[in-house]
Design a protein around this motif. Structure first.
Motif, mmCIF file in Angstrom:
data_model
loop_
_atom_site.group_PDB
_atom_site.id
_atom_site.type_symbol
_atom_site.label_atom_id
_atom_site.label_comp_id
_atom_site.label_asym_id
_atom_site.label_seq_id
_atom_site.Cartn_x
_atom_site.Cartn_y
_atom_site.Cartn_z
ATOM 1 N N LEU A 180 -11.410 -6.025 -3.199
ATOM 2 C CA LEU A 180 -10.318 -6.314 -4.116
ATOM 3 C C LEU A 180 -10.834 -7.239 -5.210
ATOM 4 O O LEU A 180 -11.383 -8.313 -4.930
ATOM 5 N N PHE B 57 0.824 -1.212 0.000
ATOM 6 C CA PHE B 57 0.000 0.000 0.000
ATOM 7 C C PHE B 57 0.862 1.269 0.000
ATOM 8 O O PHE B 57 0.483 2.271 0.587
ATOM 9 N N GLY C 108 2.391 4.502 -1.770
ATOM 10 C CA GLY C 108 1.968 5.374 -2.852
ATOM 11 C C GLY C 108 0.458 5.489 -2.907
ATOM 12 O O GLY C 108 -0.243 5.437 -1.896
ATOM 13 N N VAL C 109 -0.089 5.613 -4.124
ATOM 14 C CA VAL C 109 -1.520 5.805 -4.330
ATOM 15 C C VAL C 109 -2.200 4.447 -4.484
ATOM 16 O O VAL C 109 -1.685 3.551 -5.152
ATOM 17 N N LEU C 110 -3.356 4.321 -3.869
ATOM 18 C CA LEU C 110 -4.107 3.073 -3.978
ATOM 19 C C LEU C 110 -4.531 2.840 -5.422
ATOM 20 O O LEU C 110 -5.048 3.735 -6.085
ATOM 21 N N ASP C 111 -4.286 1.628 -5.922
ATOM 22 C CA ASP C 111 -4.641 1.287 -7.299
ATOM 23 C C ASP C 111 -6.139 0.989 -7.369
ATOM 24 O O ASP C 111 -6.593 -0.089 -6.994
ATOM 25 N N THR C 112 -6.898 1.930 -7.881
ATOM 26 C CA THR C 112 -8.356 1.781 -7.941
ATOM 27 C C THR C 112 -8.805 0.863 -9.078
ATOM 28 O O THR C 112 -10.001 0.619 -9.234
ATOM 29 N N ASN C 113 -7.852 0.379 -9.885
ATOM 30 C CA ASN C 113 -8.209 -0.647 -10.867
ATOM 31 C C ASN C 113 -8.566 -1.961 -10.170
ATOM 32 O O ASN C 113 -9.321 -2.764 -10.717
ATOM 33 N N TYR C 114 -7.979 -2.157 -8.995
ATOM 34 C CA TYR C 114 -8.188 -3.397 -8.264
ATOM 35 C C TYR C 114 -9.011 -3.199 -6.987
ATOM 36 O O TYR C 114 -9.707 -4.106 -6.557
ATOM 37 N N TRP C 115 -8.913 -2.033 -6.381
ATOM 38 C CA TRP C 115 -9.532 -1.781 -5.084
ATOM 39 C C TRP C 115 -10.699 -0.813 -5.211
ATOM 40 O O TRP C 115 -10.630 0.173 -5.931
ATOM 41 N N THR C 116 -11.770 -1.124 -4.469
ATOM 42 C CA THR C 116 -12.903 -0.213 -4.329
ATOM 43 C C THR C 116 -13.199 -0.092 -2.841
ATOM 44 O O THR C 116 -13.481 -1.096 -2.176
#
Length: 453
Positions: free
Chosen positions: A48, A1, A3-11
């Motif tokens: 995820l 985790f 840097g920036v949360l990868d919103t391609n995988y996480w909601t």
């Protein structure tokens, strides 16, 4: 985790967010309550999306590190999974209580979800009172289980720290206390308390990390010890076995009455899987409604039990009340004893008649058959020094006779010369206490009073 949360995988929903307040590695983790305590009466998730289609034929698992400060048995964190885009969810784990500042690694088997796009969510659910710091998640990994085969035979007494790598424990924890005494350790799943309950519809799985190769097995058996603590109804314990490395499972053993049960040995016959090399095994506690759960597992063994021995049954000295059993000698290298059981029903193992520790003793007369004209079912099992036993190739029936001689009419019997014409259920017998003529008579209670019922 980091840097920036990868919103391609996480909601994320509600207050879930990245935090630099605590972390297992690096500087960030995922938490339900950034910058403070969680709110009351919330139901919030961190979701995820993971593509396991490339994992088909493998044994993927979820690993993450957690730190939790939750109201004990009132506020819960859940790990749940969905394979239909979130319409239905299965609960794989629950956490509650105060874990302190330590981080704990959780590993959950995902084998049955291989080959599909899957949603995994971390979900916090709280009641209407008391607020705490919440749940921190870090170093989330989903990958193939590269654990080497568990080996055959397999044995884990759970005492050594290496036991941690033998299992994917989910909510099960290694604790002090063993089936063999106060020393040693066992696996324990504990959730809920006297005045509160564990979450319902929860599958808490303790999965053997490696597969077992039974291609060369002759009579494979799984044995283990289990214990039920101060818990309520609503939870069952299962043993599940998979023939294809965990993609599909069958439950082969279960117990529903678990409350306050002492350490008890269980054994599961695995002979149907002989010749297969990807056998997966797990223990599963399933809670169907709110209840208190306290279960332990110890001393897990997978090994060949002794082979069955052929048995013959013939009339005893008194065919009305006795039978003679004879059997072939066991060739088990770790022979412990023969175990002879008798029942009035097939496949019941109702009464242990005797055990015989001399391997060369191959006959036994059972004189304890009280009912004439009754069919009794025998089994002669072989136990070895590891505690495994065979199940026997089947029941061996014997029917007690109606008498040792056939009377010829006209009949006149004053019971002065025995009872060979008669078949009396015990305690019927001849007595000299009273007689109409001569010295003897036939009575229901020789030498005493008759019993009740």
């Amino acid at each position: 985790f980091e840097g920036v949360l990868d919103t391609n995988y996480w909601t994320l929903t509600g207050s879930w967010n990245l935090s630099n307040e605590a972390s297992h590695t690096g500087t960030n983790s995922l938490t339900d309550s950034l910058g403070g305590t969680y709110a009351n009466s919330i139901d919030r998730t961190a979701n995820l999306s993971i593509d396991l289609r490339q994992q088909e034929g493998t044994r993927p698992y979820l690993s993450f590190w957690q730190r939790n400060t939750l109201e004990q048995n009132e506020d819960f964190g859940y790990v749940e999974v969905s394979t239909d885009d979130g319409r239905n969810w299965g609960r794989l784990m629950a956490v509650t209580g105060f874990g302190g500042t330590n981080w704990y690694n959780q590993r959950i088997d995902l084998s049955e979800y291989a080959g599909r796009v899957t949603l995994i969510r971390f979900r916090i659910v709280t009641d209407e009172q008391n607020r705490f710091d919440g749940w921190y998640i870090d170093d989330v990994v989903v990958k193939s289980n590269e654990t080497v085969a568990a080996g055959y035979p397999f044995y884990d007494n759970v005492d050594l720290d290496s036991s941690e790598s033998n299992w994917l424990g989910s909510a099960w924890k290694r604790v002090v206390g063993s089936a063999q005494g106060t020393g040693g350790k066992s696996w324990r799943y504990q959730m809920g308390a006297v005045d509160s309950s564990a979450p319902y519809y929860t599958h808490a799985r303790l999965t053997l990390a490696g597969t077992v190769d039974l291609s060369g097995a002759t009579n494979p058996q799984l044995s283990f010890w289990w214990k039920g603590g101060d818990m309520s109804s609503g939870t069952s314990l299962y043993v599940d076995v998979s023939a294809n490395g965990g993609q599909t499972w069958s439950d082969l053993w279960s117990r529903a009455s678990l409350q306050n049960q002492p350490w008890t040995r269980g054994q599961v016959d695995l002979s149907r899987f002989i010749g297969l090399d990807q056998i997966a095994i797990r223990f599963r506690a399933y809670t169907v409604y709110y209840s208190t759960v306290d279960l332990q597992i110890d001393d897990v063994r997978i090994d060949d039990a002794p082979k069955d021995v052929n048995v013959q049954v013939s009339p005893g000295t008194d065919s009305r009340h006795g039978a003679i059993l004879s059997w072939e000698q066991s060739d088990a290298p770790d022979f412990a004893y023969y175990w002879i059981s008798r029942s009035t029903q097939a496949n019941a193992y109702e009464t242990l008649v005797t055990t015989i520790t001399n391997r060369s003793t191959l006959t036994f007369e059972d004189t304890g058959l009280d009912i004439s004209g009754q069919t009794y079912y025998y089994r002669v099992l072989v136990w070895d020094t590891t505690g495994l036993n065979n199940w026997g190739s089947g029941d061996y029936p014997y029917r007690t006779s109606w008498g040792r001689a056939v009377a010829i009419t006209p009949l006149s019997d004053g019971f002065e010369s025995g009872d060979s014409y008669w078949a009396g259920d015990r305690p019927w017998g001849i007595t000299t206490e009273k007689a109409h003529s001569g010295t003897s008579s036939w009575t229901d209670s020789p030498g005493t009073t008759y019993g009740n019922n």
